[in-house]
Each structure stands twice: as C-alpha cells, then as structure tokens.
Write an enzyme that holds these catalytic residues in place. Structure first.
Site, PDB file in Angstrom:
ATOM      1  N   ASN A 189      -5.973  -3.066   1.671  1.00 54.16           N
ATOM      2  CA  ASN A 189      -6.005  -4.451   2.102  1.00 54.16           C
ATOM      3  C   ASN A 189      -7.420  -5.070   1.986  1.00 54.16           C
ATOM      4  O   ASN A 189      -8.274  -4.627   2.623  1.00 54.16           O
ATOM      5  CB  ASN A 189      -5.296  -4.971   3.285  1.00 54.16           C
ATOM      6  CG  ASN A 189      -3.865  -4.727   3.089  1.00 54.16           C
ATOM      7  OD1 ASN A 189      -3.116  -4.596   2.005  1.00 54.16           O
ATOM      8  ND2 ASN A 189      -3.072  -4.776   4.066  1.00 54.16           N
TER       9      ASN A 189
ATOM     10  N   ARG B 191       0.963  -1.018  -0.148  1.00 51.91           N
ATOM     11  CA  ARG B 191      -0.011   0.074  -0.051  1.00 51.91           C
ATOM     12  C   ARG B 191       0.822   1.199   0.075  1.00 51.91           C
ATOM     13  O   ARG B 191       0.688   2.284  -0.698  1.00 51.91           O
ATOM     14  CB  ARG B 191      -1.084  -0.063   1.295  1.00 51.91           C
ATOM     15  CG  ARG B 191      -1.903  -1.139   1.051  1.00 51.91           C
ATOM     16  CD  ARG B 191      -2.973  -1.175   2.281  1.00 51.91           C
ATOM     17  NE  ARG B 191      -2.294  -1.336   3.478  1.00 51.91           N
ATOM     18  CZ  ARG B 191      -2.611  -1.145   4.799  1.00 51.91           C
ATOM     19  NH1 ARG B 191      -3.586  -0.821   4.881  1.00 51.91           N
ATOM     20  NH2 ARG B 191      -1.888  -1.679   5.564  1.00 51.91           N
TER      21      ARG B 191
END
Length: 89
Positions: A35, A17
């Site tokens: 996620n 990320r």
C-alpha cells in the site's frame, strides 16, 4: 519480464494485497505488493510475459470489495531477482 504496477481506486482496506499475493503464487509470478500513503497499491511482477499479463488482468478486476479505477504499467528498472512473492508493509 518484470513490470512495475500502480493501481488506483478503492484498493486499500479491501484485501487487495492478499488477493494479489494469492494470484501471483498461483501463477508462479514473483515480486511484491504494498500500500502507498496516497491510497494506491504498488507492485513489482516478475515472471513470463504470459503470466505477468495474466496477473495484471486479474488485478484489473481485483477482489470483490475493490473498485479498480486505473492501472499504470511500466517496465521495472530494478535489477533484483525475486525468489517469491511478498506483501510489503
């Protein structure tokens, strides 16, 4: 252009990320990344076709500790106009 992305493989717990956010900001791409409970990463990329495609290519490689098995890309259906790129929790 706006794309909805699903990335699978070893993409959680490896800085994916943060990698995506850093690269999106460098390219000027807006949207978000998060996620998923099934161990995939989901993202929305909004920007010029060239820059969105560049970010997708970077995500195919991912950060050093990751292993990208598959990326599914489709046109995003939401109408939101993003002003920045964020990591969603």
């Amino acid at each position: 252009m706006k794309k909805h992305i699903f990335i699978s493989g070893r993409v959680q717990g490896v800085g994916f990320r943060h990698f995506t956010k850093k690269n999106a900001e460098a390219l000027g791409v807006k949207g978000w990344v998060k996620n998923l409970p099934d161990k995939r990463v989901e993202a929305i990329f909004q920007g010029s076709e060239e820059k969105v495609d560049d970010l997708i290519q970077r995500c195919k490689k991912g950060p050093v500790a990751s292993f990208v098995q598959d990326i599914k890309v489709r046109d995003a259906k939401d109408e939101t106009v993003y002003k920045s790129f964020e990591v969603k929790l």
